[in-house]
Design a protein around this motif. Sequence first.
Motif, PDB file in Angstrom:
ATOM      1  N   LEU A 204       0.828  -1.209   0.000  1.00 14.33           N
ATOM      2  CA  LEU A 204       0.000   0.000   0.000  1.00 14.33           C
ATOM      3  C   LEU A 204       0.860   1.256   0.000  1.00 14.33           C
ATOM      4  CD1 LEU A 204      -2.975  -0.686   2.454  1.00 14.33           C
ATOM      5  CD2 LEU A 204      -3.097  -0.302  -0.004  1.00 14.33           C
ATOM      6  N   ARG A 205       1.900   1.253   0.807  1.00 16.80           N
ATOM      7  CA  ARG A 205       2.759   2.434   0.855  1.00 16.80           C
ATOM      8  C   ARG A 205       3.450   2.679  -0.480  1.00 16.80           C
ATOM      9  NH1 ARG A 205       5.093   1.047   6.897  1.00 16.80           N
ATOM     10  NH2 ARG A 205       3.685   2.411   8.053  1.00 16.80           N
ATOM     11  N   ARG A 206       3.894   1.623  -1.143  1.00 17.28           N
ATOM     12  CA  ARG A 206       4.525   1.809  -2.456  1.00 17.28           C
ATOM     13  C   ARG A 206       3.559   2.437  -3.450  1.00 17.28           C
ATOM     14  NH1 ARG A 206       7.119  -3.210  -1.335  1.00 17.28           N
ATOM     15  NH2 ARG A 206       5.511  -4.363  -2.477  1.00 17.28           N
ATOM     16  N   LYS A 207       2.284   2.112  -3.328  1.00 16.19           N
ATOM     17  CA  LYS A 207       1.299   2.609  -4.275  1.00 16.19           C
ATOM     18  C   LYS A 207       0.741   3.991  -3.908  1.00 16.19           C
ATOM     19  CE  LYS A 207      -0.243  -1.988  -5.762  1.00 16.19           C
ATOM     20  NZ  LYS A 207      -1.383  -2.923  -5.926  1.00 16.19           N
ATOM     21  N   LEU A 208       0.720   4.309  -2.602  1.00 15.95           N
ATOM     22  CA  LEU A 208      -0.038   5.488  -2.163  1.00 15.95           C
ATOM     23  C   LEU A 208       0.788   6.579  -1.503  1.00 15.95           C
ATOM     24  CD1 LEU A 208      -3.138   3.671  -0.588  1.00 15.95           C
ATOM     25  CD2 LEU A 208      -2.797   4.366  -2.959  1.00 15.95           C
ATOM     26  N   GLU A 209       1.895   6.242  -0.915  1.00 14.13           N
ATOM     27  CA  GLU A 209       2.687   7.242  -0.195  1.00 14.13           C
ATOM     28  C   GLU A 209       3.628   7.992  -1.139  1.00 14.13           C
ATOM     29  OE1 GLU A 209       2.819   8.371   2.821  1.00 14.13           O
ATOM     30  OE2 GLU A 209       1.797   6.922   4.128  1.00 14.13           O
ATOM     31  N   ARG A 216       3.895   9.235   5.310  1.00 15.00           N
ATOM     32  CA  ARG A 216       3.241  10.375   5.950  1.00 15.00           C
ATOM     33  C   ARG A 216       1.860  10.024   6.474  1.00 15.00           C
ATOM     34  NH1 ARG A 216       3.996  15.458   1.751  1.00 15.00           N
ATOM     35  NH2 ARG A 216       6.283  15.542   1.715  1.00 15.00           N
ATOM     36  N   TYR A 217       1.153   9.122   5.797  1.00  7.31           N
ATOM     37  CA  TYR A 217      -0.258   8.898   6.066  1.00  7.31           C
ATOM     38  C   TYR A 217      -0.541   7.525   6.674  1.00  7.31           C
ATOM     39  CZ  TYR A 217      -0.228  12.890   2.959  1.00  7.31           C
ATOM     40  OH  TYR A 217       0.050  14.117   2.399  1.00  7.31           O
ATOM     41  N   LEU A 218       0.123   6.496   6.197  1.00  8.20           N
ATOM     42  CA  LEU A 218      -0.052   5.145   6.724  1.00  8.20           C
ATOM     43  C   LEU A 218       1.110   4.898   7.679  1.00  8.20           C
ATOM     44  CD1 LEU A 218      -1.042   3.384   3.383  1.00  8.20           C
ATOM     45  CD2 LEU A 218      -2.549   4.420   5.098  1.00  8.20           C
ATOM     46  N   VAL A 219       0.910   5.311   8.918  1.00 10.07           N
ATOM     47  CA  VAL A 219       2.001   5.462   9.872  1.00 10.07           C
ATOM     48  C   VAL A 219       2.112   4.235  10.776  1.00 10.07           C
ATOM     49  CG1 VAL A 219       2.908   6.900  11.744  1.00 10.07           C
ATOM     50  CG2 VAL A 219       1.635   7.949   9.853  1.00 10.07           C
ATOM     51  N   THR A 220       3.352   3.803  11.029  1.00 11.13           N
ATOM     52  CA  THR A 220       3.591   2.704  11.963  1.00 11.13           C
ATOM     53  C   THR A 220       3.630   3.222  13.394  1.00 11.13           C
ATOM     54  OG1 THR A 220       4.901   1.480  10.333  1.00 11.13           O
ATOM     55  CG2 THR A 220       5.205   0.884  12.646  1.00 11.13           C
ATOM     56  N   GLU A 221       2.900   2.536  14.265  1.00  6.58           N
ATOM     57  CA  GLU A 221       3.013   2.780  15.701  1.00  6.58           C
ATOM     58  C   GLU A 221       3.874   1.649  16.249  1.00  6.58           C
ATOM     59  OE1 GLU A 221       2.047   5.298  17.353  1.00  6.58           O
ATOM     60  OE2 GLU A 221       0.681   6.307  15.970  1.00  6.58           O
TER      61      GLU A 221
END
Length: 233
Positions: A204-209, A216-221
């Motif tokens: 998802l990050r490769r496609k959307l970030e 910036r948006y799909l952040v790891t906690e």
Amino acid sequence: MSTKVLIADDDAQLVRALAVTLAARGYDVVTARDGRAALDAVITERPDLVLLDLGMPRLDGIGVLEGLRAWTQVPVLVLSGRTDSSDKVDALDAGADDYVTKPFQMDELLARLRALGRRQAAVAASAGGAPTVAIGDLVVDLVAKQVTPPAGPAIRLTPTEWRLLEVLVTNPDRLMTREMLLTEVWGPSHGNDSGYLRLYMAQLRRKLEPDPGNPRYLVTESGMGYRFSPGHA
């Protein structure tokens, strides 16, 4: 108005038991005994939910899912005796919303149906309000189930990638633990399969970030899970 459920399975005894149980709980039940009949029933009966066996004659469950997902997003709960994880992943990637292994407890099945019904109602309700979410310059359309950039075609997401994204963006600024996401997207039996989650989050990050290495948006906690941060700069 009662919820209409299609039971698509070639096991006559199971179909009868499910039909009686669901009808007693207020569901409107229709049935199909093979894959092609299941596709026809979705067209003619317009069910709100589908219970689908994978091993049916004429057209198997994966074929039914592929046929349905060409034109409808009706929630599909797979009921199958196949326990191999690859079968579950194949069904989910083909567009199933959930997967229950036979034999199953009726209480669990009813809970899964209620959860799918709530999810569908929430998405339908969003259509009357704000059915889109922004990820930077990208627009996530919760009704059309697609992500579009400012220019160009929609970004292609697999059904599993979409389900994961949908869970995150409909819970903005909320910590979603690994267990919560795994259970919601892959089912309770995958609550400890963190490898699935890391793989799909990376995709998802490769496609959307804008910068997948520094999301910036799909952040790891760290040590807990993930969070969708729509206002994160």
